[in-house]
Design an enzyme around this catalytic site. Sequence first.
Site, PDB file in Angstrom:
ATOM      1  N   CYS A  95       0.809  -1.220   0.000  1.00 56.79           N
ATOM      2  CA  CYS A  95       0.000   0.000   0.000  1.00 56.79           C
ATOM      3  C   CYS A  95       0.843   1.272   0.000  1.00 56.79           C
ATOM      4  O   CYS A  95       0.544   2.216  -0.735  1.00 56.79           O
ATOM      5  CB  CYS A  95      -0.988   0.001   1.160  1.00 56.79           C
ATOM      6  SG  CYS A  95      -0.241  -0.031   2.813  1.00 56.79           S
ATOM      7  N   HIS A 143      -2.350   0.953   7.120  1.00 57.27           N
ATOM      8  CA  HIS A 143      -2.782   0.817   5.727  1.00 57.27           C
ATOM      9  C   HIS A 143      -3.130   2.203   5.204  1.00 57.27           C
ATOM     10  O   HIS A 143      -3.707   3.017   5.919  1.00 57.27           O
ATOM     11  CB  HIS A 143      -3.992  -0.111   5.626  1.00 57.27           C
ATOM     12  CG  HIS A 143      -4.407  -0.344   4.205  1.00 57.27           C
ATOM     13  ND1 HIS A 143      -3.636  -1.065   3.318  1.00 57.27           N
ATOM     14  CD2 HIS A 143      -5.494   0.070   3.513  1.00 57.27           C
ATOM     15  CE1 HIS A 143      -4.242  -1.092   2.141  1.00 57.27           C
ATOM     16  NE2 HIS A 143      -5.371  -0.406   2.235  1.00 57.27           N
ATOM     17  N   HIS A 155      -6.184   1.929  -3.556  1.00 60.68           N
ATOM     18  CA  HIS A 155      -5.163   1.391  -2.654  1.00 60.68           C
ATOM     19  C   HIS A 155      -4.724   0.007  -3.108  1.00 60.68           C
ATOM     20  O   HIS A 155      -5.279  -0.550  -4.055  1.00 60.68           O
ATOM     21  CB  HIS A 155      -5.700   1.337  -1.219  1.00 60.68           C
ATOM     22  CG  HIS A 155      -6.878   0.427  -1.052  1.00 60.68           C
ATOM     23  ND1 HIS A 155      -6.864  -0.666  -0.229  1.00 60.68           N
ATOM     24  CD2 HIS A 155      -8.127   0.443  -1.606  1.00 60.68           C
ATOM     25  CE1 HIS A 155      -8.036  -1.273  -0.263  1.00 60.68           C
ATOM     26  NE2 HIS A 155      -8.824  -0.619  -1.101  1.00 60.68           N
TER      27      HIS A 155
END
Length: 183
Positions: A95, A143, A155
């Site tokens: 990510c 994240h 993402h």
Amino acid sequence: MLKRILVIIGLAVLATACSNAPRTVSHQVISENDDIQLTGLINNLEKDNRTGIFHKVRTNRSSALMGDKALASVYNEWVGTRYRMGGTTKRGIDCSAFMQTTFSEVFGIELPRSTAEQRHLGRKINKSELKKGDLVFFRKNNHVGVYIGNNQFMHASTGQGVTISSLDEKYWARTYTQSRRIM
């Protein structure tokens, strides 16, 4: 003993790495000449209560969601690329590396490599203030994704690779921690 400790640390890192949300997004290529309609990507599955099976629902492409052609181009280039912890290439990306690549290609901004560093950039903003290009963080800031409008973000997730998700989905709503504006 050392081997056992390393295994435990490795498992802990995997457990807190980029998210593994439920699979609710279908992948499709987006035309750079069109406004991007991402709600159709998110809301195009409907559950048959009788069978419990999800099936595709036809959606219109009228919502002007992500008019920025550079973001569309990055999405089209990377969509479906699998998640790989520490990865930075089309063979696998995590990510934070996907944010690093996106911001470099779209905005000409060099981001730090890790989510831990990215979560301190710019200024913290309320979720209600989100604009395209803002960073959104989840799971205790482990994240990260980029907000693209209409309550959606792009993402790299462990379950789907590079994808688009909605902040309204239960998982993302529950694990959302903060948003940051760096531009």
